[in-house]
Design a protein around this motif. Structure first.
Motif: not given
Length: 903
Positions: A554-566, A580-596
């Motif tokens: 199960v841990i290996f499966k969760r690791q795969g899901e984590f890397l798939t999201i990244l 680049r500044p907009r890319k950074i803002a986009q990255l912060k938005k993706f990381l803070s999205d509860p869906k991820n």
């Protein structure tokens, strides 16, 4: 321009050449009785007795005036109204093996009771024709072909054939020009209808069944008339040729054959695309790979002597009494075992000398020879006389652990007698080191007994030591004879150990997953299936035989899901057209999205990059996107210890080469520490998660280019600013300066041994604590995109950070270099064996020359030199690298390009 496509003849490697013998059309005259009286053998020929007699056809491939295959023959068939075979013949050669000059020689044979004087068969040539299989544009002929048949001649198949399938039209002159013009019109009309029929068969003209039947009947009538007209014209030309200037007829055969004309219709296979000739690119002779002994006389032999046959004298060098003898050099010498030597070994080892060998001891001279053999490197081949010597004193050598690999090389493991005598010796041999076990798992040893013995030695290694070699052991699975399941002792060993150690299992799982996902041409399908089978068995082992194994899956499966999201986030950032500044803002938005589900990771997840760290989430506001063409992401992870772990994740790049270099650096750091030499190396974590994605541990640091620019061209000023100490020499804290000097020495030696290229100030980094290290290993094993690059990267900025080449720190730096150099040279066998196991890996700089990988590393170790010579030459290398102006020019050019790119 219209789209077009074609195939090459070399692609048709499994399809044999076929030809369909269709029908024979022609005009045959009745032979006069006067001729039959002179030639009584003609009166019983089948074609003379009956105009629709039984004939058979043979077809044969010729090339360069030589037969390429045996002839193929049609079945005997009786005809009623016309000679129609409608039979496909298969010739014993494939299209890929056809040369460009290949010709099809087709002969129609007539049955005759009297034996033919040439063939001694009851058949004589009715007629023959020769057609090239490739046209003048080197395109394979296809479809229906109408071939001119030459009466009473067998197809010769010669390059300048006397039986060509078509005759080029001749220019008409004289009083018969008008009659011949009429004949040409009839033949031209027949040719036009033939072309239309061929187009219809190819699908270019639609078919109409009832109308086509009417046209075909009319076409047969026109064909008969055309053949008769052409025969009359041919007869008229023959008579004109046989008539002299005085009007008298010259002597001829008088059998009326001049007026006979026949055509044979054949059909060649049709393909969807044109087939263009392409020859197979054969590898060059293996002369460059021949390993010659130092005392070999092959290199000093005189040029080959040539003796010509009796009566032949060329330029005064011939000898009338000498036989024809030409001595040439065989390129296989040195690459294959000599059968005479192998016979000698079998005879010698069949003798009952085992009891004598047990007590046999070498004298002083033989002992010196054996010691020299023991010092052979892993690339050195064992000569025939050395094999004989090792076998003779095998019981004596069994006390020396270094001798085992030499003994295994001296045994012919394909001979059952040798195996029966050699296998028991392995168990009584002195325990070998880990480097010897790794050598026995290489591509040169495929016998299961030898590989099983090496695996038994590996079982005594602890998990930490096994982890250092795990990357190579996974690649060694490709060399297993069984290769799958329980038949592979190495696979079963790795599965068992990985299932009982989560850290080992974590890396084992991801090493396998990368190989499984590699669908490039360099990864063979059978290897991909092998790794899939090993991964499946690993999962089954966890599920069925290991306590808590189901939770590990199960841990290996969760690791795969984590890397798939990244991976998805990285691709979106990479292909986004924002700055680049907009890319950074986009990255912060993706990381803070509860869906991820990255803000909080519950339960904690072992990080695939380093499973010792349990991550509980990410710091969505603390991230960055680097200035690079692939736009790697810097992500800060939160661990269970409330610490921050910084990681770089990027897609679009194969990190397996960087992963290999870091693994070798980790190994070398381990070897140096065993000798109480800590050079403050920085083997950061790196893991390829797929063939085009991976993660790298981010070490807070600054490139030398940025540090020099920020501190006005002085790396010493950078060290002084981050580690100030007014009482210390040069104003830098002693521990920081010591760390800097040691790490510079360590990386100078290691990057030279690995042949790391493309070194410039942007991929040389330094941490605030003084740790100097290299990154970005896109070029190794001596490859470099820039010309005249120095073998070792030792720039003036690095020396200036030590206080200059006149400062005692520079002397300390060279002393650490010499110590590290000598220490790693002593471990040459281990390092070379690791690279030997990586020869089959799908790594860019290894794929260039797989067979030369180990040799390139060995050349940089100077193993043929003594310790004193090696240190002296290495000091010369340091001084040459220090004063190399090309390295300075490369840094300046690279810095200029980077500044332009950033602007």
């Amino acid at each position: 321009m219209e789209a077009f496509s074609f195939a090459t003849s070399s692609d048709l490697d499994k399809l044999s050449v076929h030809v369909r013998i269709d029908r024979l059309d022609g005009h045959q005259n009745t032979i006069p009785y006067s001729v039959l009286l002179k030639r009584p053998d003609l009166r019983h020929r089948a074609s003379i007795i009956n105009p629709h007699s039984e004939l058979y056809v043979t077809a044969q491939i010729w090339a360069d005036s030589k037969p390429l295959t045996l002839p193929a023959q049609t079945a005997y068939k009786s005809f009623k109204l016309s000679r129609i075979w409608n039979e496909w013949l298969s010739l014993p050669v494939t299209y890929s093996n056809l040369p460009a000059a290949a010709q099809l020689a087709v002969t129609v044979w007539d049955l005759s009771p009297a034996e033919d004087n040439d063939s001694n068969l009851h058949a004589v040539p009715f007629g023959g024709t020769t057609i090239p299989l490739f046209d003048k544009d080197s395109t394979l002929q296809k479809g229906r072909q109408r071939c001119r048949l030459y009466r009473h001649k067998a197809a010769d198949g010669l390059s300048s054939t006397t039986t060509p399938w078509v005759i080029p039209p001749a220019r008409r002159k004289g009083k018969n020009a008008e009659t011949e013009h009429t004949t040409d019109e009839v033949v031209a009309e027949m040719q036009r209808l033939e072309d239309l029929l061929k187009k219809q068969e190819m699908g270019d003209i639609p078919q109409n069944q009832w109308l086509d039947a009417l046209v075909f009947k009319k076409m047969m009538k026109i064909r008969t008339e055309a053949v008769k007209a052409e025969a009359v014209a041919q007869s008229r030309q023959s008579k004109a040729h046989l008539t002299g200037t005085n009007g008298d007829e010259q002597d001829g055969s008088g059998d009326g054959s001049e007026e006979e004309l026949f055509y044979l219709d054949i059909e060649l296979p049709r393909f969807d695309h044109s087939i263009v000739f392409a020859d197979v690119e054969y590898p060059p002779p293996p002369i460059s790979n021949i390993r010659l002994d130092s005392d070999s006389t092959i290199l000093t032999r005189p040029p080959p002597e040539v003796s010509f046959g009796p009566g032949i004298n060329i330029n005064g060098y011939g000898d009338a009494d000498a036989g024809r003898l030409i001595r040439i050099y065989d390129p296989e010498i040195g690459m294959r075992d000599n059968p005479a030597e192998q016979k000698h070994l079998r005879l010698m080892r069949n003798q009952q000398t085992d009891s004598l060998d047990r007590d046999r001891k070498p004298n002083v001279a033989v002992r010196d020879e054996l010691n020299a053999i023991m010092n052979y490197g892993p690339l050195r081949e064992i000569r025939f006389k050395d094999r004989d010597l090792i076998w003779k004193f095998r019981y004596y050598l069994s006390r020396d652990k270094r001798a085992l690999t030499k003994f295994v090389k001296a045994v012919n493991w394909k001979e059952s007698i040798d195996v029966r005598q050699a296998a028991p010796m392995l168990d009584r041999w002195a325990e070998i080191d880990i480097d010897a076990a790794l050598e026995l798992l290489g591509p040169s040893f495929d016998h299961p007994i030898v590989r099983g013995y090496a695996v038994e030695r590996l079982k005594k290694a602890d998990d930490d030591e096994l982890l250092v070699y795990l990357l190579q052991l996974v690649q060694a699975l490709k060399y297993e004879a069984g290769g799958e399941g329980d038949e592979s002792s190495l696979a079963r060993f790795l599965i068992t150990r990985a299932a009982n150690s989560f850290t080992l299992g974590n890396y084992f799982h991801w090493f396998l997953m990368v190989e499984i996902q590699d669908y490039s041409e360099d990864q063979l399908p059978e290897h991909r299936e092998l790794f899939s089978k090993v991964e499946y068995d690993f999962m089954q082992e966890l599920e069925n035989n290991v306590p808590g194994g189901a939770e590990t899956r199960v841990i290996f499966k969760r690791q795969g899901e984590f890397l798939t999201i990244l991976t998805k986030i990285s691709k979106d950032i990479r292909f986004s057209r924002d700055d680049r500044p907009r890319k950074i803002a986009q990255l912060k938005k993706f990381l803070s999205d509860p869906k991820n589900e990255l803000i909080t990771i519950d339960p904690p997840l072992p990080l695939p990059l380093n499973p010792e760290f349990q991550i509980t989430g990410v710091y969505s506001d603390d991230c960055n996107v680097l200035k690079s063409s692939l736009f790697p992401m810097i992500i800060n992870l939160r661990t269970t210890a409330q610490e921050k772990y910084s990681m770089i994740f990027k897609t679009g790049d194969d990190l397996r080469q960087d992963q290999l270099v870091i693994q070798i650096i980790t190994l070398m750091d381990r070897l140096l520490r065993k000798e109480n030499l800590d050079l403050k190396l920085t083997p950061y974590d790196i893991l390829a998660t797929s063939p085009k994605a991976g993660a790298i541990q981010f070490i807070p640091s600054m490139s030398l280019a940025a540090a020099v620019q920020k501190y006005k061209g002085s790396l010493l000023a950078y060290l002084r600013a981050n580690n100030p100490d007014d009482r210390a020499d040069l104003g830098v804290r002693r521990e920081a300066m010591d760390t800097y000097i040691k790490s510079c020495a360590g990386y100078c030696v290691i990057t030279y041994l690995l042949g790391v290229g493309d070194r410039h100030l942007d991929n040389l980094l330094i941490s605030p604590q003084g740790n100097f290290f290299h990154v970005d290993f896109g070029y190794i094993l001596g490859r470099d995109p820039k010309p005249f690059a120095p073998q070792m990267k030792l720039c003036r900025e690095m020396i200036e950070g030590m206080g200059g080449d006149k400062h005692p720190n520079y002397t300390h730096f060279k002393g650490y270099c010499f110590t590290a150099w000598s220490t790693l040279r002593k471990q040459a066998n281990l390092i070379l064996n690791l690279f030997a196991l990586m020869q089959g890996a799908n790594i860019p700089d290894i794929k260039v020359e797989r067979g030369e990988v180990v040799r390139k590393v060995q050349e940089r170790m100077w193993l043929e030199k003594s310790e004193e010579e090696a240190v002296r030459d290495f000091e010369r290398l340091i001084e040459e690298s220090k004063s190399n102006l090309w390295g300075t020019y490369i840094d300046m050019a690279h810095g200029f390009v980077q500044n332009v790119w950033r602007k």
